[in-house]
Structure formats: C-alpha cells, structure tokens
Design a protein around this motif. Structure first.
Motif, PDB file in Angstrom:
ATOM      1  N   ASP A 179       0.810  -1.236   0.000  1.00 20.36           N
ATOM      2  CA  ASP A 179       0.000   0.000   0.000  1.00 20.36           C
ATOM      3  C   ASP A 179       0.836   1.276   0.000  1.00 20.36           C
ATOM      4  O   ASP A 179       0.291   2.380  -0.146  1.00 20.36           O
ATOM      5  CB  ASP A 179      -1.003   0.001   1.162  1.00 20.36           C
ATOM      6  CG  ASP A 179      -0.334  -0.019   2.535  1.00 20.36           C
ATOM      7  OD1 ASP A 179       0.884   0.243   2.635  1.00 20.36           O
ATOM      8  OD2 ASP A 179      -1.055  -0.297   3.519  1.00 20.36           O
ATOM      9  N   LEU A 180       2.155   1.148   0.191  1.00 18.68           N
ATOM     10  CA  LEU A 180       3.080   2.299   0.165  1.00 18.68           C
ATOM     11  C   LEU A 180       2.721   3.386   1.189  1.00 18.68           C
ATOM     12  O   LEU A 180       3.100   4.544   1.013  1.00 18.68           O
ATOM     13  CB  LEU A 180       3.149   2.919  -1.243  1.00 18.68           C
ATOM     14  CG  LEU A 180       3.907   2.119  -2.313  1.00 18.68           C
ATOM     15  CD1 LEU A 180       3.807   2.826  -3.663  1.00 18.68           C
ATOM     16  CD2 LEU A 180       5.376   1.959  -1.934  1.00 18.68           C
ATOM     17  N   ARG A 181       1.989   3.035   2.234  1.00 19.68           N
ATOM     18  CA  ARG A 181       1.568   4.053   3.205  1.00 19.68           C
ATOM     19  C   ARG A 181       2.729   4.608   4.024  1.00 19.68           C
ATOM     20  O   ARG A 181       2.659   5.740   4.512  1.00 19.68           O
ATOM     21  CB  ARG A 181       0.511   3.485   4.153  1.00 19.68           C
ATOM     22  CG  ARG A 181      -0.859   3.300   3.523  1.00 19.68           C
ATOM     23  CD  ARG A 181      -1.815   2.634   4.498  1.00 19.68           C
ATOM     24  NE  ARG A 181      -3.086   2.306   3.885  1.00 19.68           N
ATOM     25  CZ  ARG A 181      -4.208   2.991   4.072  1.00 19.68           C
ATOM     26  NH1 ARG A 181      -4.213   4.037   4.860  1.00 19.68           N
ATOM     27  NH2 ARG A 181      -5.323   2.616   3.481  1.00 19.68           N
ATOM     28  N   LYS A 182       3.776   3.825   4.214  1.00 19.99           N
ATOM     29  CA  LYS A 182       4.894   4.271   5.057  1.00 19.99           C
ATOM     30  C   LYS A 182       5.674   5.393   4.379  1.00 19.99           C
ATOM     31  O   LYS A 182       6.144   5.246   3.252  1.00 19.99           O
ATOM     32  CB  LYS A 182       5.825   3.098   5.365  1.00 19.99           C
ATOM     33  CG  LYS A 182       6.926   3.432   6.367  1.00 19.99           C
ATOM     34  CD  LYS A 182       7.741   2.212   6.701  1.00 19.99           C
ATOM     35  CE  LYS A 182       8.872   2.533   7.651  1.00 19.99           C
ATOM     36  NZ  LYS A 182       8.394   2.994   8.962  1.00 19.99           N
ATOM     37  N   ASP A 183       5.775   6.528   5.064  1.00 26.12           N
ATOM     38  CA  ASP A 183       6.510   7.696   4.560  1.00 26.12           C
ATOM     39  C   ASP A 183       6.006   8.119   3.178  1.00 26.12           C
ATOM     40  O   ASP A 183       6.778   8.301   2.234  1.00 26.12           O
ATOM     41  CB  ASP A 183       8.008   7.406   4.521  1.00 26.12           C
ATOM     42  CG  ASP A 183       8.842   8.674   4.357  1.00 26.12           C
ATOM     43  OD1 ASP A 183       8.296   9.782   4.554  1.00 26.12           O
ATOM     44  OD2 ASP A 183      10.041   8.559   4.022  1.00 26.12           O
ATOM     45  N   LEU A 184       4.695   8.291   3.096  1.00 21.30           N
ATOM     46  CA  LEU A 184       4.059   8.651   1.827  1.00 21.30           C
ATOM     47  C   LEU A 184       4.577   9.960   1.255  1.00 21.30           C
ATOM     48  O   LEU A 184       4.714  10.096   0.041  1.00 21.30           O
ATOM     49  CB  LEU A 184       2.542   8.770   2.039  1.00 21.30           C
ATOM     50  CG  LEU A 184       1.674   7.599   1.605  1.00 21.30           C
ATOM     51  CD1 LEU A 184       0.213   7.916   1.885  1.00 21.30           C
ATOM     52  CD2 LEU A 184       1.870   7.306   0.136  1.00 21.30           C
TER      53      LEU A 184
END
Length: 202
Positions: A179-184
């Motif tokens: 989901d690429l949510r980390k450090d968007l």
C-alpha cells in the motif's frame, strides 16, 4: 487549483475521471489509475496527485468502468486496457507531455498501454511483479523498457520488486508494503522529482 469530474463513455461502460488543474501553467498531463480492489482515493495516489498538481501538473484520476458499476472484482486485463485507452484518448492534449501511471493493477494497465498511446513517461506505484509467493509468474515483461519509467515499490511488498532495466528506474521504499503508506510524503516527493528531472513538472 481547481477540480472537475466528468464521465467518459468507453466500450466497457462509463469511466469516471477527476481532473485537477494546477494554479499556474500546465507542464504535463499525468493520468493515474487505481488498484484492482481499490479506488482513486488510495493514499499513495492522493499523495502523488497533490504533490504533482502543486508542481504544475494537470492530474487525472481515472475510475475504471467496473468500479463505476459497483463491482469490486476487476475486469479482465484486455477490458481494463481498452477502457483506459479510450479515456486517455479523450484527455490527451497535442504537444503536451503525457505521463501514464497508477498503483498496482493500474500501474500494469499504464505500462501495457504506454507504447501504443505514445506516452512520454510512466509512473508505476507498487508495480505487482508477481502474485504473492509465486515469483515464477513474473510480469516484468509488461514494463516499457523504451519509455522513461519510474517504479516506486516497498521493500516488504509481497508482490515483489522489479529490477531496473533499460529506461526503467526502480526506487525501493524502505519498510513499505504494497500500500506504500509508510513515509508517503517522501514517496510523492520522489515521484515529483522524477517528473522535474524530465521537465514535466515545475
């Protein structure tokens, strides 16, 4: 900055498109598609949308016909590509750089159709290299090696991480999953930096 929503009829039914104009001169058009089970409100798409618009890019978020119709199960790849091709054809502007992109399934659609549509570049978020646990089912062949392409994938993505080849650059986001949510915010900054490097953003 101003946004407008429009419906574009495709051979696979109506697609919904949210187009956002930057406040200043438009440097390029970035068309983004959603993942298989999600929508254009996915956090990574929203983050890239906001950062790109702020950098002078006209951004179009495309909702595929199957999602407009209320279905969660994705349409076959050929249907997705056909609808996408129709939408991009309605949005593109002569002489304006055209960057196609999306997340996951949407990234695959953008990659598959970019050569035919004459895209200037491709932005692939969370490109699903293979189904989880099945690395032998690689989709690396879908990446357009002759078109400037940026892939942003998390190093913990169970769908794998492509290898840079030809004109395909790969930036790995530490600690991020599919989901690429980390450090968007940094992911969005990397996308815009790539756009700037090619003079597609201010």
């Amino acid at each position: 900055m101003s946004s407008s929503t429009r419906t574009i009829e495709t051979p696979r039914g109506p697609a919904a498109v949210l187009v956002t104009e930057p406040s200043g001169p438009v440097r390029s058009l970035l068309v983004l598609g959603h993942g298989a089970g999600g929508g254009v409100d996915a956090p990574d798409l929203v983050a890239v949308h906001d950062a790109a618009v702020a950098a002078g890019v006209r951004v179009a978020l495309v909702t595929q016909p199957y999602r407009v119709a209320g279905r969660r199960a994705p349409a076959p790849a050929g249907h997705l590509d056909e609808a996408w091709t129709t939408v991009v054809g309605a949005l593109r502007v002569p002489e304006m750089p055209l960057i196609l992109g999306g997340r996951s399934s949407g990234a695959r659609v953008a990659c598959r159709t970019a050569p035919t549509l004459g895209a200037t570049g491709v932005l692939a978020l969370a490109f699903p290299l293979h189904p989880p646990g099945r690395p032998e089912k690689s989709r690396a062949g879908e990446l357009p090696t002759s078109i400037p392409t940026l892939v942003l994938n998390g190093d913990r993505d169970p769908f794998g991480v492509p290898t840079a080849t030809g004109s395909v650059e790969v930036l790995v986001r530490p600690g991020a999953v599919h989901d690429l949510r980390k450090d968007l915010s940094t992911t969005a900054e990397l996308a815009v930096s790539w756009l700037r490097r090619h003079a597609w953003a201010a």
